[in-house]
Design an enzyme around this catalytic site. Structure first.
Site, PDB file in Angstrom:
ATOM      1  N   ALA A  16       1.024  -1.589   0.351  1.00  0.00           N
ATOM      2  CA  ALA A  16      -0.057   0.255  -0.329  1.00  0.00           C
ATOM      3  C   ALA A  16       0.655   1.125   0.229  1.00  0.00           C
ATOM      4  O   ALA A  16       2.129   1.182   0.396  1.00  0.00           O
ATOM      5  CB  ALA A  16      -1.026  -0.124   0.969  1.00  0.00           C
ATOM      6  N   TYR A  21      -2.392   0.463   9.995  1.00  0.00           N
ATOM      7  CA  TYR A  21      -1.951  -0.414   8.562  1.00  0.00           C
ATOM      8  C   TYR A  21      -3.185  -0.728   8.190  1.00  0.00           C
ATOM      9  O   TYR A  21      -3.431  -0.877   6.530  1.00  0.00           O
ATOM     10  CB  TYR A  21      -2.178  -1.611   9.827  1.00  0.00           C
ATOM     11  CG  TYR A  21      -2.068  -3.025   9.342  1.00  0.00           C
ATOM     12  CD1 TYR A  21      -1.191  -3.300   8.461  1.00  0.00           C
ATOM     13  CD2 TYR A  21      -2.769  -4.200   8.503  1.00  0.00           C
ATOM     14  CE1 TYR A  21      -0.053  -3.857   7.953  1.00  0.00           C
ATOM     15  CE2 TYR A  21      -2.506  -4.971   7.504  1.00  0.00           C
ATOM     16  CZ  TYR A  21      -0.916  -5.151   7.889  1.00  0.00           C
ATOM     17  OH  TYR A  21      -0.359  -6.217   6.868  1.00  0.00           O
ATOM     18  N   LYS A  78      -5.022  -8.050   3.974  1.00  0.00           N
ATOM     19  CA  LYS A  78      -4.886  -9.208   4.063  1.00  0.00           C
ATOM     20  C   LYS A  78      -6.104  -9.885   4.439  1.00  0.00           C
ATOM     21  O   LYS A  78      -5.921 -11.120   4.851  1.00  0.00           O
ATOM     22  CB  LYS A  78      -3.529  -9.323   5.623  1.00  0.00           C
ATOM     23  CG  LYS A  78      -2.549  -8.012   5.189  1.00  0.00           C
ATOM     24  CD  LYS A  78      -1.483  -9.513   4.801  1.00  0.00           C
ATOM     25  CE  LYS A  78      -0.440  -8.776   4.244  1.00  0.00           C
ATOM     26  NZ  LYS A  78       0.345  -9.183   3.756  1.00  0.00           N
ATOM     27  N   ILE A 138       7.142  -7.809  10.620  1.00  0.00           N
ATOM     28  CA  ILE A 138       8.112  -7.827   9.272  1.00  0.00           C
ATOM     29  C   ILE A 138       8.457  -6.528   8.848  1.00  0.00           C
ATOM     30  O   ILE A 138       7.302  -5.578   8.620  1.00  0.00           O
ATOM     31  CB  ILE A 138       8.650  -8.131   8.534  1.00  0.00           C
ATOM     32  CG1 ILE A 138       7.845 -10.643   8.787  1.00  0.00           C
ATOM     33  CG2 ILE A 138       9.324  -8.856   7.454  1.00  0.00           C
ATOM     34  CD1 ILE A 138       7.313 -11.199   8.121  1.00  0.00           C
ATOM     35  N   THR A 157       8.119  -4.449   6.567  1.00  0.00           N
ATOM     36  CA  THR A 157       8.498  -3.308   5.299  1.00  0.00           C
ATOM     37  C   THR A 157       8.002  -2.006   5.685  1.00  0.00           C
ATOM     38  O   THR A 157       6.937  -1.523   6.510  1.00  0.00           O
ATOM     39  CB  THR A 157       7.199  -4.233   4.663  1.00  0.00           C
ATOM     40  OG1 THR A 157       5.669  -4.572   5.447  1.00  0.00           O
ATOM     41  CG2 THR A 157       7.709  -6.103   5.064  1.00  0.00           C
ATOM     42  N   LEU A 158       7.615  -1.656   4.350  1.00  0.00           N
ATOM     43  CA  LEU A 158       7.348  -0.131   4.419  1.00  0.00           C
ATOM     44  C   LEU A 158       5.705  -0.007   4.752  1.00  0.00           C
ATOM     45  O   LEU A 158       5.470   1.211   5.964  1.00  0.00           O
ATOM     46  CB  LEU A 158       6.957  -0.036   2.912  1.00  0.00           C
ATOM     47  CG  LEU A 158       5.788   1.452   2.896  1.00  0.00           C
ATOM     48  CD1 LEU A 158       6.754   3.197   3.241  1.00  0.00           C
ATOM     49  CD2 LEU A 158       5.811   1.940   1.091  1.00  0.00           C
TER      50      LEU A 158
END
Length: 108
Positions: free
Chosen positions: A2, A63, A70, A99, A101-102
């Site tokens: 995203a 998020y 997801k 993890i 990540t962006l």
């Protein structure tokens, strides 16, 4: 995946139709596309594995659209597993925790 502007602040503030479609296409549909391409090669069974995150099940600040993507990915896993299980192919999603990540960079 995203864009950063879609995962900061409140969900409704940074989302657009295009960003929503992009997140679902990249984060959910690609598993189905991969499975369609790989299944003819998996004549002796096998496994398809993807990564997911807790944000699919509960609200995680910042998020946003990734939680929706997801959740769609997890539903895709269930439907794929149902459809290909009889041919000896397992489909699973692993939630290994955060993890770097962006998408994860914006989570509080």
């Amino acid at each position: 995946f995203a864009r950063r502007e879609t995962i900061v602040g409140h969900y409704h503030e940074g989302i657009s139709r295009d960003a929503f479609a992009e997140a679902l296409d990249i984060s959910a549909y690609t598993l189905t596309a991969f499975a369609k391409a790989a299944l003819p090669l998996m004549t002796s069974g096998g496994s398809i594995v993807t990564l997911t995150y807790l944000g699919a099940e509960r609200v995680m600040p910042n998020y946003n659209v990734m939680g929706i993507a997801k959740a769609a990915l997890e539903a895709s896993v269930r439907y794929l597993a149902f459809g290909v299980g009889e041919s000896g192919v397992r489909v699973n999603a692993v939630s290994a925790g955060p993890i770097k990540t962006l998408a994860a960079a914006a989570i509080d």
